[in-house]
Design a protein around this motif. Structure first.
Motif, mmCIF file in Angstrom:
data_model
loop_
_atom_site.group_PDB
_atom_site.id
_atom_site.type_symbol
_atom_site.label_atom_id
_atom_site.label_comp_id
_atom_site.label_asym_id
_atom_site.label_seq_id
_atom_site.Cartn_x
_atom_site.Cartn_y
_atom_site.Cartn_z
ATOM 1 N N GLU A 11 0.830 -1.207 0.000
ATOM 2 C CA GLU A 11 0.000 0.000 0.000
ATOM 3 C C GLU A 11 0.864 1.256 0.000
ATOM 4 O O GLU A 11 0.546 2.243 -0.674
ATOM 5 N N HIS A 12 1.972 1.230 0.767
ATOM 6 C CA HIS A 12 2.864 2.379 0.821
ATOM 7 C C HIS A 12 3.518 2.649 -0.530
ATOM 8 O O HIS A 12 3.823 3.804 -0.862
ATOM 9 N N LEU A 13 3.731 1.605 -1.314
ATOM 10 C CA LEU A 13 4.382 1.751 -2.616
ATOM 11 C C LEU A 13 3.386 1.969 -3.752
ATOM 12 O O LEU A 13 3.800 2.260 -4.872
ATOM 13 N N SER A 14 2.105 1.826 -3.467
ATOM 14 C CA SER A 14 1.091 1.883 -4.527
ATOM 15 C C SER A 14 1.094 3.217 -5.260
ATOM 16 O O SER A 14 0.807 3.271 -6.458
ATOM 17 N N LEU A 15 1.402 4.313 -4.545
ATOM 18 C CA LEU A 15 1.442 5.627 -5.188
ATOM 19 C C LEU A 15 2.473 5.647 -6.304
ATOM 20 O O LEU A 15 2.221 6.188 -7.393
ATOM 21 N N LEU A 16 3.641 5.040 -6.056
ATOM 22 C CA LEU A 16 4.720 5.074 -7.034
ATOM 23 C C LEU A 16 4.400 4.267 -8.286
ATOM 24 O O LEU A 16 4.844 4.618 -9.384
ATOM 25 N N THR A 17 3.664 3.190 -8.121
ATOM 26 C CA THR A 17 3.364 2.337 -9.276
ATOM 27 C C THR A 17 2.508 3.057 -10.318
ATOM 28 O O THR A 17 2.454 2.637 -11.473
ATOM 29 N N VAL A 23 8.980 10.824 -11.741
ATOM 30 C CA VAL A 23 8.603 10.903 -10.332
ATOM 31 C C VAL A 23 9.290 9.805 -9.536
ATOM 32 O O VAL A 23 9.760 10.025 -8.417
ATOM 33 N N LEU A 24 9.387 8.621 -10.102
ATOM 34 C CA LEU A 24 10.060 7.513 -9.429
ATOM 35 C C LEU A 24 11.529 7.848 -9.183
ATOM 36 O O LEU A 24 12.070 7.529 -8.114
ATOM 37 N N VAL A 25 12.177 8.487 -10.135
ATOM 38 C CA VAL A 25 13.573 8.901 -9.968
ATOM 39 C C VAL A 25 13.701 9.871 -8.794
ATOM 40 O O VAL A 25 14.625 9.767 -7.978
ATOM 41 N N ASP A 26 12.761 10.820 -8.691
ATOM 42 C CA ASP A 26 12.791 11.780 -7.579
ATOM 43 C C ASP A 26 12.632 11.070 -6.234
ATOM 44 O O ASP A 26 13.292 11.424 -5.252
ATOM 45 N N PHE A 27 11.772 10.062 -6.174
ATOM 46 C CA PHE A 27 11.569 9.336 -4.930
ATOM 47 C C PHE A 27 12.785 8.486 -4.573
ATOM 48 O O PHE A 27 13.073 8.273 -3.393
ATOM 49 N N ILE A 32 17.448 7.771 -0.822
ATOM 50 C CA ILE A 32 18.872 7.810 -0.510
ATOM 51 C C ILE A 32 19.175 8.895 0.518
ATOM 52 O O ILE A 32 19.974 8.703 1.440
ATOM 53 N N ASN A 33 18.517 10.042 0.409
ATOM 54 C CA ASN A 33 18.696 11.104 1.399
ATOM 55 C C ASN A 33 18.261 10.646 2.784
ATOM 56 O O ASN A 33 18.892 10.980 3.792
ATOM 57 N N LEU A 34 17.177 9.865 2.838
ATOM 58 C CA LEU A 34 16.700 9.349 4.119
ATOM 59 C C LEU A 34 17.734 8.436 4.747
ATOM 60 O O LEU A 34 17.988 8.506 5.957
ATOM 61 N N ILE A 35 18.355 7.587 3.960
ATOM 62 C CA ILE A 35 19.365 6.658 4.466
ATOM 63 C C ILE A 35 20.620 7.391 4.919
ATOM 64 O O ILE A 35 21.191 7.096 5.970
#
Length: 209
Positions: A11-17, A23-27, A32-35
């Motif tokens: 469900e958390h990934l459903s937006l990206l699909t 947009v996927l590249v931006d996410f 990576i910034n989060l890590i």
């Protein structure tokens, strides 16, 4: 091996699909910034405004993407298993190519992080303490300084020989400072129970168990 995700993670990934590859590249960059340096709330808000969704949806999406990357690295999926797993989740073939580049470019870095987390996984084992009082000194005959002495034992799962070890740390402090430390630990405990922390934990921990 085909990677299987639970319903919350999907469900958390459903937006990206449902998004274009740009947009996927931006996410992927947000993940990576989060890590590397933690969440970028300003960027999350900008993404939420652009995609016209709630901020929590963006946060969960980034955490879900990070968790997906961690799972790929943890099980060291080959190219075939990676492709099949990504397509099964609901990503398109074009998105799969982007995610594969993302995975391959950060695979070594993420594996090193996972190895460090495993090696440095230290847990509380035991705490012994005693109350001491220094009643006087040569310069101050009527002085009485209370001191709390503590022996903290921390258990490390594995040492260089592969066996668990216990590290003993001796600490001394005065009661006033001890009260301050206790308050800070209580604040940390309260934060660990917050909804925001649970979302981070849910995104980064293994949700497949």
């Amino acid at each position: 091996m085909l990677l299987s995700l639970n319903s919350d993670h999907k469900e958390h990934l459903s937006l990206l699909t449902k998004q274009p590859v740009e947009v996927l590249v931006d996410f992927c960059k947000l993940a990576i910034n989060l890590i590397q340096s933690g969440p970028e709330i300003k960027l999350y808000k900008a993404a939420a405004q652009k995609l016209e969704v709630e901020l929590t949806v963006i946060q969960n999406c980034v955490y879900g993407l990070v968790n997906l990357l961690l799972q790929f690295c943890k099980y060291n999926l080959n190219e075939s298993d990676f492709r099949d797993s990504v397509l099964t989740i609901g990503f398109s073939s074009e998105q799969q190519v982007i995610l594969n580049k993302f995975y391959q470019s950060k695979k070594k870095e993420i594996i090193e992080i996972l190895e460090k987390l495993e090696v440095n996984d230290v847990h509380y084992n035991n705490l012994e303490w005693r109350f001491e009082v220094e009643v006087s000194s040569r310069s101050l005959l009527h002085r009485a300084d209370p001191i709390v002495a503590m022996n903290l034992n921390l258990k490390r799962p594995h040492n260089t020989d592969g066996f668990p070890t216990v590290d003993s740390i001796f600490l001394q402090t005065d009661p006033t400072n001890l009260v301050h430390i206790a308050k800070e630990l209580e604040n940390c405990l309260q934060q660990s129970r917050s909804r925001h922390f649970r979302r981070i934990q849910k995104g980064l921990c293994n949700n497949n168990n």
